[in-house]
Motif scaffolding. Structure first.
Motif, PDB file in Angstrom:
ATOM      1  N   SER A  21      34.900  27.093 -15.032  1.00  0.00           N
ATOM      2  CA  SER A  21      36.594  28.001 -15.745  1.00  0.00           C
ATOM      3  C   SER A  21      36.146  28.200 -14.008  1.00  0.00           C
ATOM      4  O   SER A  21      37.820  29.177 -13.931  1.00  0.00           O
ATOM      5  CB  SER A  21      36.762  29.022 -16.710  1.00  0.00           C
ATOM      6  OG  SER A  21      36.106  30.082 -16.482  1.00  0.00           O
ATOM      7  N   SER A  22      35.863  29.009 -13.347  1.00  0.00           N
ATOM      8  CA  SER A  22      36.357  30.094 -12.298  1.00  0.00           C
ATOM      9  C   SER A  22      36.559  29.027 -10.639  1.00  0.00           C
ATOM     10  O   SER A  22      37.151  29.245 -10.156  1.00  0.00           O
ATOM     11  CB  SER A  22      34.721  30.538 -11.584  1.00  0.00           C
ATOM     12  OG  SER A  22      33.841  30.381 -10.638  1.00  0.00           O
ATOM     13  N   TYR A  25      35.623  30.357  -7.380  1.00  0.00           N
ATOM     14  CA  TYR A  25      37.002  31.415  -6.597  1.00  0.00           C
ATOM     15  C   TYR A  25      36.751  32.346  -7.674  1.00  0.00           C
ATOM     16  O   TYR A  25      36.751  32.062  -8.782  1.00  0.00           O
ATOM     17  CB  TYR A  25      37.972  31.089  -6.156  1.00  0.00           C
ATOM     18  CG  TYR A  25      38.463  29.838  -4.800  1.00  0.00           C
ATOM     19  CD1 TYR A  25      38.621  31.409  -3.841  1.00  0.00           C
ATOM     20  CD2 TYR A  25      37.882  28.898  -5.141  1.00  0.00           C
ATOM     21  CE1 TYR A  25      38.390  30.432  -2.326  1.00  0.00           C
ATOM     22  CE2 TYR A  25      37.976  27.770  -4.448  1.00  0.00           C
ATOM     23  CZ  TYR A  25      37.916  28.756  -2.634  1.00  0.00           C
ATOM     24  OH  TYR A  25      38.357  27.683  -2.395  1.00  0.00           O
ATOM     25  N   CYS A  26      37.197  33.626  -6.815  1.00  0.00           N
ATOM     26  CA  CYS A  26      36.688  35.338  -7.679  1.00  0.00           C
ATOM     27  C   CYS A  26      38.653  34.805  -9.132  1.00  0.00           C
ATOM     28  O   CYS A  26      39.297  34.095  -8.029  1.00  0.00           O
ATOM     29  CB  CYS A  26      37.616  36.064  -6.631  1.00  0.00           C
ATOM     30  SG  CYS A  26      37.516  37.639  -7.476  1.00  0.00           S
ATOM     31  N   GLN A  27      38.733  34.918  -9.051  1.00  0.00           N
ATOM     32  CA  GLN A  27      39.345  34.883 -10.880  1.00  0.00           C
ATOM     33  C   GLN A  27      40.618  35.411 -10.582  1.00  0.00           C
ATOM     34  O   GLN A  27      41.120  35.919 -11.455  1.00  0.00           O
ATOM     35  CB  GLN A  27      39.086  34.921 -12.397  1.00  0.00           C
ATOM     36  CG  GLN A  27      38.514  33.758 -12.508  1.00  0.00           C
ATOM     37  CD  GLN A  27      37.954  33.776 -13.953  1.00  0.00           C
ATOM     38  OE1 GLN A  27      37.375  34.576 -14.860  1.00  0.00           O
ATOM     39  NE2 GLN A  27      37.990  32.213 -14.791  1.00  0.00           N
ATOM     40  N   ALA A  47      28.801  36.186  -7.134  1.00  0.00           N
ATOM     41  CA  ALA A  47      30.002  35.571  -8.263  1.00  0.00           C
ATOM     42  C   ALA A  47      29.291  37.119  -9.414  1.00  0.00           C
ATOM     43  O   ALA A  47      27.847  37.051  -9.409  1.00  0.00           O
ATOM     44  CB  ALA A  47      29.180  34.630  -9.103  1.00  0.00           C
ATOM     45  N   VAL A  79      35.221  36.263 -14.044  1.00  0.00           N
ATOM     46  CA  VAL A  79      34.495  35.626 -12.507  1.00  0.00           C
ATOM     47  C   VAL A  79      34.679  36.235 -11.725  1.00  0.00           C
ATOM     48  O   VAL A  79      35.886  35.793 -11.000  1.00  0.00           O
ATOM     49  CB  VAL A  79      34.427  34.142 -13.030  1.00  0.00           C
ATOM     50  CG1 VAL A  79      33.129  33.960 -11.627  1.00  0.00           C
ATOM     51  CG2 VAL A  79      33.362  34.082 -14.181  1.00  0.00           C
ATOM     52  N   LYS A 104      43.201  35.683 -15.866  1.00  0.00           N
ATOM     53  CA  LYS A 104      42.162  34.052 -16.826  1.00  0.00           C
ATOM     54  C   LYS A 104      42.806  32.958 -16.536  1.00  0.00           C
ATOM     55  O   LYS A 104      42.733  31.930 -16.642  1.00  0.00           O
ATOM     56  CB  LYS A 104      40.435  35.038 -17.420  1.00  0.00           C
ATOM     57  CG  LYS A 104      39.490  33.444 -17.670  1.00  0.00           C
ATOM     58  CD  LYS A 104      38.691  34.591 -19.078  1.00  0.00           C
ATOM     59  CE  LYS A 104      37.848  33.841 -19.226  1.00  0.00           C
ATOM     60  NZ  LYS A 104      36.718  33.927 -20.152  1.00  0.00           N
ATOM     61  N   HIS A 107      44.549  31.925 -13.319  1.00  0.00           N
ATOM     62  CA  HIS A 107      43.557  31.233 -12.555  1.00  0.00           C
ATOM     63  C   HIS A 107      42.930  29.571 -13.477  1.00  0.00           C
ATOM     64  O   HIS A 107      43.335  28.388 -12.761  1.00  0.00           O
ATOM     65  CB  HIS A 107      42.211  31.589 -12.675  1.00  0.00           C
ATOM     66  CG  HIS A 107      41.246  31.354 -11.650  1.00  0.00           C
ATOM     67  ND1 HIS A 107      41.611  31.762 -10.084  1.00  0.00           N
ATOM     68  CD2 HIS A 107      40.354  30.563 -11.828  1.00  0.00           C
ATOM     69  CE1 HIS A 107      40.334  30.758  -9.775  1.00  0.00           C
ATOM     70  NE2 HIS A 107      39.258  30.327 -10.953  1.00  0.00           N
TER      71      HIS A 107
END
Length: 231
Positions: A21-22, A25-27, A47, A79, A104, A107
């Motif tokens: 789901s990430s 990349y940082c969410q 992460a 994440v 989230k 994202h």
């Protein structure tokens, strides 16, 4: 993406789902940090799984009525890179639960748009989207895969490069292709639907090995994926 929160720690399936789901990349929408990076010739990950509602009763955004299982669930985890994780936990009032959950959702929406997981009206259009992704993965495998000569030399850095490419490109790319094909399942013939399921299991095996560290034989990439949706 380790988490030392005991019973509130997510299980292996949830960890894989969180990584997927990430998209690497940082969410946090204000952050553009990749979660796997090269540093001093090594591939490292930054992460971290941040609890929306704290893992314990005294933590940030705590909700004591939640069970340990609920606290370690996919729905309660975001994440983030290490910096953002520290930030949201050090200043919980500035980062309430509804904000983190919105991060989230947004994202996921961005990734869906980026991945082009839309329904197409014909096979050629769908093929045109997934073909470059399949070519990129194949090129990476040929150049960096475990079969190359340098892979046997621990001082070459080849193993670290392959690990990084797997986590930052091949697995996210594969998830992208899977999303597109699932959305356009009606365009697949019967044989291709079986190939799709083989591909799904292949991705699961890759994630088990490269994310969870499960030492088990991974299924091979199904060769027929290279020509899926071809007329």
């Amino acid at each position: 993406m380790a988490c030392s929160r005991g019973a509130a720690s997510p299980d292996a399936h949830t960890q894989k789902r969180l990584f997927a789901s990430s998209g690497n990349y940082c969410q946090n929408p204000a952050c553009a940090n990749e979660l796997f990076i090269d540093a001093a010739g090594k591939s490292i990950h930054i992460a971290e799984m941040a609890h929306v509602f704290a893992a314990n009763n005294n933590g940030p955004r705590a909700r004591p009525e939640l069970s340990k299982a609920e606290r370690g669930s996919f729905e309660n985890l975001v994440v983030l890179c290490a910096n953002c994780h520290t930030m949201v936990d050090k200043a919980p009032k500035a980062y309430p639960d509804d904000m983190m959950l919105r991060w989230k959702r947004e994202h996921a929406s961005k990734l869906q748009q980026l991945f082009g997981a839309v329904a197409f009206t014909d096979r050629a259009s769908a093929r045109a989207v997934i073909e470059p992704i399949l070519i990129e993965n194949h090129t990476i495998f040929k150049k960096y895969g475990p079969h190359i000569e340098d892979a046997a030399n621990p001082e070459s850095g080849a193993a670290e490069r392959w690990k990084r490419k797997m986590l930052t490109r091949i697995i996210p790319n594969s998830r992208r292709v899977l999303s597109i094909l699932d959305t356009n399942r009606s365009l697949l013939n019967v044989e291709e639907r079986f190939v799709l399921e083989e591909f799904r299991q292949h991705i699961d095996d890759l994630e088990s090995f490269h994310i969870e560290g499960q030492m088990e034989d991974a299924s091979r990439f199904p060769a027929d994926m290279a020509k899926i949706l071809e007329n």
